[in-house]
Design a protein around this motif. Structure first.
Motif, PDB file in Angstrom:
ATOM      1  N   SER A 210       9.796   5.367   0.786  1.00 29.54           N
ATOM      2  CA  SER A 210       9.124   5.704  -0.297  1.00 29.54           C
ATOM      3  C   SER A 210       8.778   6.904  -0.605  1.00 29.54           C
ATOM      4  N   ASN A 211       8.951   7.639  -2.025  1.00 29.71           N
ATOM      5  CA  ASN A 211       8.688   9.109  -2.149  1.00 29.71           C
ATOM      6  C   ASN A 211       7.316   9.157  -2.639  1.00 29.71           C
ATOM      7  N   ASP A 212       6.329   8.067  -2.747  1.00 31.14           N
ATOM      8  CA  ASP A 212       4.897   8.300  -3.180  1.00 31.14           C
ATOM      9  C   ASP A 212       4.040   7.737  -2.301  1.00 31.14           C
ATOM     10  N   ASN A 213       4.572   7.309  -1.218  1.00 33.24           N
ATOM     11  CA  ASN A 213       3.985   6.139  -0.256  1.00 33.24           C
ATOM     12  C   ASN A 213       3.023   4.928  -0.745  1.00 33.24           C
ATOM     13  N   THR A 214       3.709   4.430  -1.632  1.00 30.02           N
ATOM     14  CA  THR A 214       3.078   3.469  -2.327  1.00 30.02           C
ATOM     15  C   THR A 214       4.448   2.247  -2.693  1.00 30.02           C
ATOM     16  N   ARG A 215       5.081   2.753  -3.428  1.00 26.61           N
ATOM     17  CA  ARG A 215       6.235   1.689  -3.547  1.00 26.61           C
ATOM     18  C   ARG A 215       7.670   1.926  -2.857  1.00 26.61           C
TER      19      ARG A 215
END
Length: 233
Positions: A210-215
């Protein structure tokens, strides 16, 4: 020699000879036979059930599993019913054996949400400023920003549950191997790591990024031996 005249004696002798002959024949033909080995009882796997995590999605749709919602066990349910109670599609559930050895279903990483990102300044040294120092600091000179190449190397970090541990500079594939090779997790559980600006997450049957720690999206599949053959070489 005079034979006995009593027929009963003759009959008794004949019966005795017949019994003796039967015993001899039984010893000759029956002695060579070895007793059949007793059939070994069938043994069951742990908990009477052995299910590979990779085979779990092909289970019978009517089979009941241990269902978890919001990290809590709510009872037995089919895979579709458990997905409905979680408000998810069936492919969003991890299915496998839980800590009791029973078949269970839980949303991906429901027991282990992503941790906070590591603080870039936490490991950097800090200069102590003397309040009585009147000298002006030198103007910092601009430095060319180094380009991070995932193939050549970037910082690889492991989340231990309370902090981040630096494993050194390495490629993305090497980082995944260093973090997760030989390690499998149970349904609903997850382990986290970092490579450069990517968050890595180990869940049943795969590693995600994940690049945003969410998706998160799939980076590599994990085989039955908890290895990543697609990352070798």
């Amino acid at each position: 020699m005079q034979l006995p005249n009593d027929n009963r004696v003759i009959i008794a002798i004949g019966v005795g000879l017949a019994v003796l002959a039967a015993v001899v024949l039984a010893l000759v033909f029956g002695g060579s036979r070895e007793p059949a080995a007793p059939k070994a009882p069938e043994t069951e796997g742990p908990g009477g059930l052995t299910v590979n995590v990779g085979d779990a999605p092909s289970l019978e749709p009517t089979r009941a599993l241990r269902c978890f919602v919001d990290g809590q066990f709510i009872g037995m349910a089919t895979l579709s019913d458990c997905a409905r109670r979680n408000g998810l599609a069936t492919d969003a559930l991890d299915v496998g054996l839980d800590e009791t050895g029973a078949l269970a279903a839980a949303p991906t990483a429901s027991f282990a949400p992503p941790p906070a990102l590591p603080d870039a300044t936490a490991t950097a040294g800090s200069d102590v400023v003397d309040p009585y120092d009147t000298t002006l600091p030198e103007k910092p000179q601009p430095q060319p920003q180094a380009r991070v190449e995932r193939a050549s190397g970037a910082p690889c970090l492991r989340f231990t549950g309370s902090d981040w541990r630096d494993l050194g500079q390495m490629s993305l594939n090497q980082c995944v191997q260093a973090l997760y090779a030989g390690t499998c997790v149970r349904p609903g559980d997850a382990q986290y790591g970092r490579h450069g600006n990517l968050t890595l997450r180990l869940v049943p049957r795969r590693v995600e990024q994940s690049n945003d720690n969410t998706r998160f999206r799939i980076l590599a599949d994990q085989d039955r031996s908890c290895q990543f053959p697609s990352l070798n070489g």
